[in-house]
Design a protein around this motif. Structure first.
Motif, PDB file in Angstrom:
ATOM      1  N   GLN A 159       0.856  -1.176   0.000  1.00 29.77           N
ATOM      2  CA  GLN A 159       0.000   0.000   0.000  1.00 29.77           C
ATOM      3  C   GLN A 159       0.894   1.229   0.000  1.00 29.77           C
ATOM      4  OE1 GLN A 159      -3.546  -0.016   2.721  1.00 29.77           O
ATOM      5  NE2 GLN A 159      -2.319   1.519   3.761  1.00 29.77           N
ATOM      6  N   PRO A 160       0.854   2.041  -1.062  1.00 32.17           N
ATOM      7  CA  PRO A 160       1.741   3.213  -1.070  1.00 32.17           C
ATOM      8  C   PRO A 160       1.392   4.177   0.060  1.00 32.17           C
ATOM      9  CG  PRO A 160       0.142   3.362  -2.839  1.00 32.17           C
ATOM     10  CD  PRO A 160      -0.054   2.012  -2.214  1.00 32.17           C
ATOM     11  N   VAL A 161       2.397   4.701   0.689  1.00 33.47           N
ATOM     12  CA  VAL A 161       2.182   5.608   1.816  1.00 33.47           C
ATOM     13  C   VAL A 161       2.870   6.940   1.538  1.00 33.47           C
ATOM     14  CG1 VAL A 161       2.633   5.987   4.269  1.00 33.47           C
ATOM     15  CG2 VAL A 161       2.027   3.700   3.464  1.00 33.47           C
ATOM     16  N   GLN A 162       2.127   8.008   1.574  1.00 29.92           N
ATOM     17  CA  GLN A 162       2.681   9.366   1.495  1.00 29.92           C
ATOM     18  C   GLN A 162       1.894  10.227   2.473  1.00 29.92           C
ATOM     19  OE1 GLN A 162       5.417  10.879  -0.316  1.00 29.92           O
ATOM     20  NE2 GLN A 162       5.869   8.695  -0.153  1.00 29.92           N
ATOM     21  N   LEU A 163       2.554  10.626   3.532  1.00 33.31           N
ATOM     22  CA  LEU A 163       1.881  11.342   4.609  1.00 33.31           C
ATOM     23  C   LEU A 163       1.959  12.839   4.326  1.00 33.31           C
ATOM     24  CD1 LEU A 163       3.431   9.159   7.425  1.00 33.31           C
ATOM     25  CD2 LEU A 163       1.230   8.852   6.281  1.00 33.31           C
TER      26      LEU A 163
END
Lengths: 217, 320
Positions: free
Chosen positions: B93-97
């Motif tokens: 799951q790509p994560v970009q906060l």
């Protein structure tokens, strides 16, 4: 009434001259109010301040540290007590527990043995840090939650002896002081003039007691 | 002492006239600090995003190790492993906060210290409560937890002091709480393990627990293998007081799914990419899959605790 006004102006002017002169002389053309150099020594390569040593907050200060004798590879940093005490752990050092101004230090030897977790250069949480061969100058604003100052010889060794000069920085203080002197002089001279110069009475009140034909002029 | 007064007064006057901040007695506590301020958390998120972007591209857990640790690293490294083995990008799951909404930083007198942050994850389109922890003063901040909030909801209001510090609640501290943070996570693990456990009544209904119950029921109906599932709670390290009197808790659970294959049968994990990655080929005797799950829950002063979010995945598998 004139006499009272003149005295007040003279007093204000004189006070302004006095304070301005004190300000200009105290800070000097470099805008620094300094104390030192003072010698601080440690049996080890480390000198720190304790969490209560710097009891004041507010002004911007400068700490100039020069190694006595042979130039040492100096590091000077200031960081939060929680960070500094964790970094140094039980590393033997001289701790400054109390600073009484203009300058009197209460120190103690702390640390049962060990080495710092890392070099002071390897952490990023210093409020301010400086390094230098034989001399390092640190500038920071005293925060509300204090801070521990660390003076270290990065090359280790023992018997660290340094000359410390501490200064409060106030940019423009000298100019403000000089301006206060000039303005104060002006006010005082004016006050003196008000006090001593007789001004020819004019107007309705000037004629009171000397009625002339045709009434007041 | 009296002799110092004129000098001190003159010094203050001189400093004030000099346009300098007047020196005054410190008001802050020198022996404790708020773990991290919002600006520092933003910087941590930027560093995390940069590493995570590279890690997601290369499916390389060694990149993740620079920014994550503990159970969260287990989960995300597990997803990389599954993705690499299955050749499917969907496992990660790509994560970009992107958006820092709230920081929750308690005050500490010593290390280790941690800080929580509610953030929008634009990579996965969810909202997460992430936790960064620093083990000691020379260690980096590493993300240790990141439960996703159900339905992108917000956090209950956290109690903060004048300095912006959250009020840390000890794991065993049950004062003014329906149960202590550790009790809550232990009880939740028992509720997940056993649908008939009395602990079911200590929590409001949630999709995670009901989904797990459905999964367990389906597995127990398998004709070629017996299935058992066990949940265990890890020690709680992150809990803070809420304005409503309750507590916000981040807990970690380990789930162990065990399959015992019937004689002359086998499991080939068709359709289960995670199990297939860890247990390639057929399993003829037994198989065990280990998962880690991180849960975010709110414990009230009285009544039932509520699950706010969770994040988890498979981290290990063995079979024969």
């Amino acid at each position: 009434m004139r006499r009272l006004g003149g005295i007040c102006l003279l007093a204000v002017g004189a006070l302004s001259v006095l304070l301005g002169a004190v300000l200009a002389v105290a800070f000097g053309p470099d805008d620094r109010l300094a104390t030192g150099p003072h010698v601080v020594r440690s049996e080890t390569s480390l000198i720190t301040t304790g969490p209560q040593a710097i009891a004041l907050a507010g002004p911007r200060v400068e700490l100039a540290v020069t190694s006595s004798g042979e130039p040492r590879n100096l590091f000077v940093g200031v960081g939060h007590h929680v960070d500094v005490s964790d970094l140094l752990g039980e590393t033997p050092r001289t701790r400054v527990d109390r600073i009484d101004l203009p300058w009197a230090l209460t120190t103690s030897q702390v640390g049962t043995g060990g080495t710092p977790r890392a070099s002071p250069l390897d952490v990023q949480w210093w409020y301010a840090q400086a390094e230098g061969d034989g001399r390092a100058v640190l500038t920071w604003t005293l925060p509300e939650y204090g801070g521990d100052v660390v003076i270290a010889d990065l090359d280790g060794g023992d018997e660290l002896s340094v000359d410390v000069t501490a200064a409060v920085l106030a940019p423009g203080a000298f100019v403000v002081g000089a301006a206060m002197v000039v303005i104060g002089l002006g006010v005082a001279v004016f006050g003196w003039a008000v006090l001593t110069t007789r001004v020819r009475p004019r107007g309705v009140h000037a004629n009171r007691g000397e009625p002339t034909e045709g009434g007041a002029k | 002492m009296r002799r110092r007064w004129p000098a001190a007064a003159l010094a203050c006057l001189v400093l004030a006239l000099g346009g300098c901040s007047l020196p005054h007695a410190r008001t802050g506590d020198a022996t404790s600090k708020v773990s991290a301020r919002p600006a520092e958390v933003s910087s941590l998120l930027d560093s995390y995003n940069a590493a995570r972007r590279r890690g997601d591209d290369e499916r390389d857990p060694s990149i993740l190790r620079r920014v994550e640790t503990g159970p969260l690293l287990d989960i995300d490294a597990g997803a990389y492993f599954v993705s690499a083995r299955s050749g499917s990008a969907e496992a990660v799951q790509p994560v970009q906060l992107a958006g820092l909404l709230t920081t929750v930083g308690p005050r500490f007198t010593r290390y280790p210290m941690w800080v929580g942050a509610l953030v929008d994850d634009v990579g996965s389109g969810t909202r997460r409560f992430v936790v960064f922890e620093r083990r000691h003063s020379a260690a980096p901040w590493l993300m240790t937890a990141g439960p996703e909030l159900a339905g992108g909801s917000g956090l209950p209001a956290v109690v903060k002091d004048e300095g912006g510090a959250a009020d840390h609640v000890p794991a065993a501290g049950a004062e003014r709480l329906a149960m202590s943070p550790q009790e809550a996570v232990d009880a939740y693990a028992r509720a997940l393990s056993d649908p008939a456990a009395v602990e079911q009544d200590r929590f409001e209904q949630d999709d995670f627990r009901s989904g797990n119950a459905d999964f367990r029921e389906a597995q127990q109906e398998l004709q070629y293998a017996s299935f058992s599932q066990r949940w265990e709670a890890h020690p709680v390290r992150y809990a803070v007081r809420l304005e409503d009197g309750g507590a916000l808790v981040v807990g970690t659970l380990t789930r162990t799914d065990t399959y015992r294959v019937q004689p002359e049968s086998f499991i080939d994990w068709e359709g289960n990419a995670a199990a297939k990655a860890y247990l390639p080929g057929r399993v003829f005797r037994s198989a065990q899959l280990t998962f880690r799950h991180q849960v975010l829950m709110a414990i009230p002063e009285r009544g039932k605790a509520r699950l706010l979010g969770q994040y988890g995945g498979v981290v290990d598998g063995r079979g024969s």
